[in-house]
Design an enzyme around this catalytic site. Structure first.
Site, PDB file in Angstrom:
ATOM      1  N   ASP A   1      19.575  58.316  35.807  1.00 29.90           N
ATOM      2  CA  ASP A   1      18.625  57.526  36.591  1.00 29.90           C
ATOM      3  C   ASP A   1      19.317  56.288  37.153  1.00 29.90           C
ATOM      4  O   ASP A   1      20.289  55.794  36.570  1.00 29.90           O
ATOM      5  CB  ASP A   1      17.466  57.054  35.703  1.00 29.90           C
ATOM      6  CG  ASP A   1      16.505  58.180  35.327  1.00 29.90           C
ATOM      7  OD1 ASP A   1      16.661  59.301  35.832  1.00 29.90           O
ATOM      8  OD2 ASP A   1      15.591  57.911  34.523  1.00 29.90           O
TER       9      ASP A   1
ATOM     10  N   ARG B   1      20.545  62.702  43.288  1.00 26.02           N
ATOM     11  CA  ARG B   1      19.085  62.763  43.398  1.00 26.02           C
ATOM     12  C   ARG B   1      18.673  61.564  44.259  1.00 26.02           C
ATOM     13  O   ARG B   1      18.918  60.423  43.882  1.00 26.02           O
ATOM     14  CB  ARG B   1      18.427  62.621  42.019  1.00 26.02           C
ATOM     15  CG  ARG B   1      16.915  62.446  42.107  1.00 26.02           C
ATOM     16  CD  ARG B   1      16.340  61.695  40.908  1.00 26.02           C
ATOM     17  NE  ARG B   1      16.584  62.391  39.674  1.00 26.02           N
ATOM     18  CZ  ARG B   1      16.543  61.789  38.473  1.00 26.02           C
ATOM     19  NH1 ARG B   1      16.251  60.505  38.368  1.00 26.02           N
ATOM     20  NH2 ARG B   1      16.788  62.473  37.381  1.00 26.02           N
TER      21      ARG B   1
END
Ligand code: FDA
Length: 303
Positions: A130, A180
């Protein structure tokens, strides 16, 4: 304004204690969080898998303060990876580097990620990293660049609201990074991040094109239909088809759209958070949509 206030609240310990101790109905938390235990997340992923959707396991927690807490989070992630092997569920594992001690011991955080990436590979899955507040971006990029040499399957989240993201991507072009792409979920100052939706979305579209042209297996993580359509066009133009990229969404957000995209043959993964440290995650989800805040306040006043 609403967003910025809520995002500030997300990082405020005193408000956290107040809200966490309030009789918050389970409904509000359970809309966005699979449950407190790993088994809750495993069950949620099994039912996603049954509908042709993959999972992204996320153990809630961030910004740990000492190596004991970081070791404990790493241990919990290792347990999750072993459970993936035992159950055979289709899921990746997403980690926050500040949960593994990035804020005070970068070397130890790197060691943790290396071990998790190796274990994940051994059971046939992969680790996603993340992206957190802008103060951690440079260190996070360092960790990814370092480990990506041995673990090219690692996926890194990058945020389209950050002014620096195109330059960061360009610096990684030679390695054809596996990214991502998200809009970004934290309160950042205008000098660091775009504030206007048009600018954030414009940069998202530009980065999407870049990833299809120069990246590897892009993950388009958004619930924004216009940007998903943009990605579909980029996939068609670059020959990625339906299999050369994936669409990622959050647990509890636009569920019908997730199912529909999977039914139409797209690769879809849902980010499934679990654990007791749900407060900052929930506040970020509330900040994304005023309707969520009304839902939350109603539940809070009902007790
Ligand atoms: P946007 O906020 O414009 O929403 C588009 C539409 O989607 C809305 O109009 C609404 O219909 C729906 N929607 C979006 N959010 C909703 C919500 N909370 N509740 C109800 N409806 C909602 N961020 C980050 O900084 N670092 C990270 O590592 C990640 N990781 C990550 C993984 C995955 C799989 C996803 C999907 C998202 C993230 N994010 C993230 C969060 C991301 O930055 C962003 O905050 C949210 O995805 C919301 O932005 P959208 O792109 O969906 O667009």
């Amino acid at each position: 304004m609403l967003n910025r206030t809520l995002l500030w609240v997300a990082e405020n310990r005193r408000v956290e204690n107040l809200v966490s101790s309030a009789m918050l109905t389970r409904n509000v938390v359970s809309r966005f969080v699979a449950g407190e235990d790993l088994e809750d997340a495993v069950e949620a992923i099994k039912s996603l898998n049954a509908g042709g959707i993959g999972g992204i396991l996320d153990l809630l927690g961030e910004g740990v303060k000492n190596s004991q807490e970081a070791n404990s989070a790493a241990g919990d992630y290792l347990a999750a990876i072993r459970r993936i092997q035992e159950t055979g569920i289709d899921t990746t594992v997403s980690i926050k580097l500040t949960q593994l001690g990035l804020g005070f011991d970068k070397g130890a955080a790197i060691d943790h990620v290396r071990r998790l990436a190796a274990e994940a590979r051994a059971v046939g899955t992969l680790v996603e990293i993340d992206m957190e507040q802008s103060s951690f971006v440079s260190d996070t990029l360092d960790v990814y660049r370092l480990l990506q040499v041995d673990f090219p399957e690692l996926r890194l989240a990058m945020q389209s609201y950050l002014r620096r993201s195109p330059v960061d991507l360009q610096m990684m072009a030679a390695a054809s990074p596996r990214i991502r792409l998200v809009k970004g979920a934290y309160a950042e100052s205008p000098s660091v991040a775009f504030q206007k939706r048009s600018e954030i979305d414009g940069q998202y579209a530009w980065l999407t094109d870049w990833l299809f042209e120069r990246g590897r297996d892009p993950a388009i993580a958004t619930h924004d239909l216009a940007l998903i359509e943009h990605a579909k066009r980029a996939a068609a133009r670059t020959g990625a088809g339906n299999s050369g990229w994936e669409i990622q969404m959050l647990y509890g957000v636009r569920r019908e759209l997730q199912t529909e995209l999977a039914r139409r043959g797209h690769r879809v993964r849902t980010y499934v958070p679990y654990g007791s440290a749900w407060y900052p995650y929930l506040m970020r989800r509330l900040a994304e949509r005023p309707a969520n805040l009304r839902f939350f306040l109603r539940a809070l006043t009902r007790g």
